[in-house]
Design an enzyme around this catalytic site. Structure first.
Site, PDB file in Angstrom:
ATOM      1  CD  GLU A   9      70.484   1.085  -2.121  1.00 30.78           C
ATOM      2  OE1 GLU A   9      70.397   0.692  -0.936  1.00 30.78           O
ATOM      3  OE2 GLU A   9      70.237   2.251  -2.467  1.00 30.78           O
ATOM      4  CD  GLU A  37      64.781  -0.865  -0.776  1.00 32.98           C
ATOM      5  OE1 GLU A  37      64.104  -1.535  -1.592  1.00 32.98           O
ATOM      6  OE2 GLU A  37      66.014  -0.944  -0.692  1.00 32.98           O
TER       7      GLU A  37
HETATM    8  C1  1HE Z   1      68.301  -9.349   9.157  1.00 33.92           C
HETATM    9  C2  1HE Z   1      68.154  -8.844   7.860  1.00 33.92           C
HETATM   10  C3  1HE Z   1      68.234  -7.438   7.684  1.00 33.92           C
HETATM   11  C4  1HE Z   1      67.973 -10.988   7.768  1.00 33.92           C
HETATM   12  N1  1HE Z   1      68.454  -6.679   8.772  1.00 33.92           N
HETATM   13  N2  1HE Z   1      68.514  -8.550  10.205  1.00 33.92           N
HETATM   14  N3  1HE Z   1      66.237  -6.076   3.558  1.00 33.92           N
HETATM   15  C5  1HE Z   1      65.168  -6.892   3.599  1.00 33.92           C
HETATM   16  O1  1HE Z   1      64.031  -6.458   3.717  1.00 33.92           O
HETATM   17  C6  1HE Z   1      65.455  -8.357   3.558  1.00 33.92           C
HETATM   18  C7  1HE Z   1      65.107  -8.996   4.886  1.00 33.92           C
HETATM   19  N4  1HE Z   1      65.567 -10.363   4.964  1.00 33.92           N
HETATM   20  C8  1HE Z   1      64.893 -11.392   4.373  1.00 33.92           C
HETATM   21  O2  1HE Z   1      63.912 -11.228   3.662  1.00 33.92           O
HETATM   22  C9  1HE Z   1      65.415 -12.776   4.672  1.00 33.92           C
HETATM   23  O3  1HE Z   1      66.163 -12.715   5.893  1.00 33.92           O
HETATM   24  C10 1HE Z   1      66.335 -13.353   3.565  1.00 33.92           C
HETATM   25  C11 1HE Z   1      65.502 -13.646   2.304  1.00 33.92           C
HETATM   26  C12 1HE Z   1      67.477 -12.406   3.207  1.00 33.92           C
HETATM   27  C13 1HE Z   1      66.980 -14.660   4.075  1.00 33.92           C
HETATM   28  O4  1HE Z   1      65.956 -15.537   4.567  1.00 33.92           O
HETATM   29  P1  1HE Z   1      66.369 -16.734   5.532  1.00 33.92           P
HETATM   30  O5  1HE Z   1      65.107 -17.530   5.794  1.00 33.92           O
HETATM   31  O6  1HE Z   1      67.542 -17.443   4.974  1.00 33.92           O
HETATM   32  O7  1HE Z   1      66.894 -16.049   6.883  1.00 33.92           O
HETATM   33  P2  1HE Z   1      66.073 -15.381   8.093  1.00 33.92           P
HETATM   34  O8  1HE Z   1      65.664 -16.452   9.047  1.00 33.92           O
HETATM   35  O9  1HE Z   1      64.995 -14.505   7.604  1.00 33.92           O
HETATM   36  O10 1HE Z   1      67.178 -14.433   8.733  1.00 33.92           O
HETATM   37  C14 1HE Z   1      68.244 -14.921   9.529  1.00 33.92           C
HETATM   38  C15 1HE Z   1      68.553 -13.849  10.551  1.00 33.92           C
HETATM   39  O11 1HE Z   1      69.050 -12.702   9.852  1.00 33.92           O
HETATM   40  C16 1HE Z   1      67.338 -13.391  11.299  1.00 33.92           C
HETATM   41  O12 1HE Z   1      67.755 -13.003  12.593  1.00 33.92           O
HETATM   42  P3  1HE Z   1      67.548 -14.011  13.858  1.00 33.92           P
HETATM   43  O13 1HE Z   1      68.114 -13.249  15.008  1.00 33.92           O
HETATM   44  O14 1HE Z   1      66.070 -14.264  13.923  1.00 33.92           O
HETATM   45  O15 1HE Z   1      68.332 -15.260  13.518  1.00 33.92           O
HETATM   46  C17 1HE Z   1      66.903 -12.160  10.557  1.00 33.92           C
HETATM   47  O16 1HE Z   1      66.174 -11.252  11.350  1.00 33.92           O
HETATM   48  C18 1HE Z   1      68.255 -11.566  10.205  1.00 33.92           C
HETATM   49  N5  1HE Z   1      68.172 -10.676   9.063  1.00 33.92           N
HETATM   50  N6  1HE Z   1      67.945  -9.875   7.018  1.00 33.92           N
HETATM   51  C19 1HE Z   1      68.589  -7.235   9.989  1.00 33.92           C
HETATM   52  N7  1HE Z   1      68.149  -6.865   6.492  1.00 33.92           N
HETATM   53  C20 1HE Z   1      70.757   1.981   2.503  1.00 33.92           C
HETATM   54  S1  1HE Z   1      69.134   1.766   2.355  1.00 33.92           S
HETATM   55  C21 1HE Z   1      68.858   0.114   1.896  1.00 33.92           C
HETATM   56  C22 1HE Z   1      67.459  -0.284   2.188  1.00 33.92           C
HETATM   57  C23 1HE Z   1      67.341  -1.763   2.287  1.00 33.92           C
HETATM   58  O17 1HE Z   1      68.287  -2.499   2.246  1.00 33.92           O
HETATM   59  S2  1HE Z   1      65.732  -2.337   2.447  1.00 33.92           S
HETATM   60  C24 1HE Z   1      65.876  -4.050   2.363  1.00 33.92           C
HETATM   61  C25 1HE Z   1      66.190  -4.659   3.686  1.00 33.92           C
END
Ligand code: 1HE
Length: 265
Positions: free
Chosen positions: A115, A135
């Protein structure tokens, strides 16, 4: 990473006439919290005041993993609505502000990250970039303007497909779908985005302003209103001193010609 008052969640630098804004929360894949939305806003306002074009990129391998889901999960209904409206205001400042923005997309360009990219005027991906709207899987909905901007970029049917199925697209597919207009080799997105921004900064300021402000409004109008508005904006542009100087320079053979791709004259 814990919220840390001394940490710059968004970096900002000036490179000649352009501003380069970097999402700087790589440990959380540049997920956007309330605080980061405000930091983006401050950087965007600063760029609008002192630069002629700007680039937004992500530090680390990923552009942006979207909404900070951990912060979001704690919100009440009204806080969620206000949060979404805040994203709208900040992304609107990008899309309909005073200067053009280019996004440099690498790795995850997901949910709210897509977005944010959709609010910029030109999107440059490298081959590591991937695009998804998860989402549906998360039980939420787009809230950063995607239902308007992403839908217009790639069409509501493709956006609905992405949201319903959670499918993940590579950069080449997203280029075919119209969501990005440049695909570069791995590691080259930022450099290309910066050179595109420098190129845009050479344009007449009024024309850049008209492009970013008139085009989205005209696309909201009926064809008849749009054509009338186009004539008004077009005539106004011609009245600027900048246009007069640039047109004279071309007629006196002092300005660059349009060069065919691969051509050298
Ligand atoms: C996060 C977030 C996040 C990572 N909010 N903490 N977005 C999503 O549904 C995408 C969610 N994220 C993922 O699917 C993956 O993290 C990635 C593909 C982006 C990257 O994977 P990877 O293996 O490199 O990293 P990871 O181990 O999953 O994440 C590293 C850290 O970032 C981890 O935290 P940690 O404390 O365990 O190290 C994750 O929890 C954190 N992290 N993404 C919070 N999004 C205005 S409305 C918009 C609506 C949306 O955006 S919906 C989509 C949300």
């Amino acid at each position: 990473m814990k919220a840390d008052a001394t940490h710059d969640f968004v970096t900002y630098r000036i490179d000649g006439e352009i501003a380069v804004i970097g999402l700087n929360r790589a440990a959380k894949r540049n997920a956007i919290s309330d605080r980061i939305v405000e930091a983006i806003h401050a950087a965007v306002l600063r760029a609008g005041a002192e630069a002629k074009a700007a680039v937004i990129h992500g530090h680390g391998p990923h552009f942006c993993a979207g909404l900070d889901l951990s912060e979001h999960s704690e919100k009440s209904l009204i806080e969620a609505v206000k949060g979404s409206r805040r994203w709208h205001a900040v992304f609107d400042e990008i899309e309909r502000g005073s200067i053009p923005f280019v996004s440099a997309l690498t790795g995850a360009t997901v949910g709210g990250g897509f977005e944010l990219a959709a609010s910029t005027h030109v999107r440059v991906a490298d081959t590591t970039a991937f695009f998804a709207l998860p989402e549906g899987q998360r039980g939420i909905f787009v809230g950063g303007g995607g239902s308007v901007r992403i839908s217009r970029l790639i069409g509501p049917a493709r956006m609905g497909d992405m949201m319903l199925t959670g499918r993940v697209l590579d950069a080449d597919t997203m280029e075919r779908w119209g969501g990005v207009t440049y695909v570069e080799a791995e590691g080259d997105a930022l450099e290309r985005a910066i050179s595109v921004a420098h190129r845009m900064a050479e344009n007449a300021e009024f024309t850049n302003y008209a492009i970013i402000n008139a085009l989205p409004r005209i696309s909201d109008m009926s064809a008849d209103d749009g054509l009338f508005t186009e004539s008004m904006v077009s005539a106004l542009a011609t009245m600027t001193d900048d246009a007069k100087d640039r047109l004279r320079a071309f007629l006196e053979k002092r300005a660059a010609k349009v060069v065919a791709p691969g051509g050298d004259a």
